[in-house]
Design an enzyme around this catalytic site. Structure first.
Site, PDB file in Angstrom:
ATOM      1  N   CYS A  69      -1.059  -1.547  -1.568  1.00  0.00           N
ATOM      2  CA  CYS A  69      -1.533  -1.101  -0.264  1.00  0.00           C
ATOM      3  C   CYS A  69      -0.531  -1.455   0.838  1.00  0.00           C
ATOM      4  O   CYS A  69       0.560  -0.911   0.878  1.00  0.00           O
ATOM      5  CB  CYS A  69      -2.915  -1.690  -0.011  1.00  0.00           C
ATOM      6  SG  CYS A  69      -3.828  -0.946   1.345  1.00  0.00           S
ATOM      7  N   HIS A  70      -0.877  -2.370   1.743  1.00  0.00           N
ATOM      8  CA  HIS A  70       0.037  -2.819   2.798  1.00  0.00           C
ATOM      9  C   HIS A  70       0.936  -3.970   2.320  1.00  0.00           C
ATOM     10  O   HIS A  70       1.821  -4.399   3.049  1.00  0.00           O
ATOM     11  CB  HIS A  70      -0.745  -3.282   4.031  1.00  0.00           C
ATOM     12  CG  HIS A  70      -1.366  -2.173   4.807  1.00  0.00           C
ATOM     13  ND1 HIS A  70      -2.514  -1.534   4.396  1.00  0.00           N
ATOM     14  CD2 HIS A  70      -1.002  -1.593   5.970  1.00  0.00           C
ATOM     15  CE1 HIS A  70      -2.834  -0.602   5.280  1.00  0.00           C
ATOM     16  NE2 HIS A  70      -1.935  -0.604   6.246  1.00  0.00           N
TER      17      HIS A  70
END
Length: 180
Positions: free
Chosen positions: A109-110
């Protein structure tokens, strides 16, 4: 790698709950020894998207762990988690140490934001949450949209829906799954 792989997870407040708890549980179920390191010892707050989720108490401080003691590194996402970690010299050092040693580094994800901050993705192929793809590209990575991307020792995924493929790739890299 030892018979029982040792995996370091680094996280702080704002981690996406499923991206820490689900891979952690898969690793534990497969027999790995898992350590969670953070900025402090107080429980850290997970998020379920925009809502507060569960907390978890770290096992160690970022400043006290050494890549030489582990076989792999896991970086969960969530917006706040990697954004805060990329301002921590100890987190940057750990990413660089794992990458330079060629040990598996898995970020979802991030989470790849921290890889960009550590100058660890130039010339590599990765994936991530859509909003940070330009940052990764500017850091020298080739960014593709796929549920999991494995580039040598580097494993990246886009979002919580990708966790099954992410977990499989990490477990395979650690030799904890038979060839699928």
């Amino acid at each position: 790698m030892s018979d029982t792989p040792k995996v370091l997870i680094i996280a702080t407040n704002g981690f996406e709950q499923a991206e820490l708890f689900d891979p952690r549980q898969a690793l534990l179920d497969a027999g790995a020894d898992v350590t969670l390191a953070s900025i402090g010892f107080e429980p850290i707050q997970g998020m379920q998207h925009q809502e507060k989720g569960d907390t978890i108490k770290p096992d160690a401080l970022l400043t006290d762990v050494d890549a030489n003691d582990y076989d792999a590194l896991l970086i969960p996402g969530g917006v706040a988690n990697p954004d805060r970690l990329r301002m921590e010299p100890a987190a940057i050092r750990l990413v660089r140490d794992f990458m330079s040693a060629g040990k598996p580094v898995a970020a979802i994800c991030h989470g790849p934001w921290l890889l960009a901050e550590a100058d660890a993705i130039d010339g590599r192929t990765v994936t991530s949450w859509p909003s940070i793809r330009a940052d990764l590209s500017h850091a020298g990575a080739t960014v593709i949209d796929r549920e999991v991307v494995v580039d040598d020792n580097l494993i990246t995924s886009r979002k919580p829906d990708d966790i099954p493929a992410f977990n499989t790739a990490l477990l395979e890299k650690l030799g904890l799954l038979e060839d699928a």
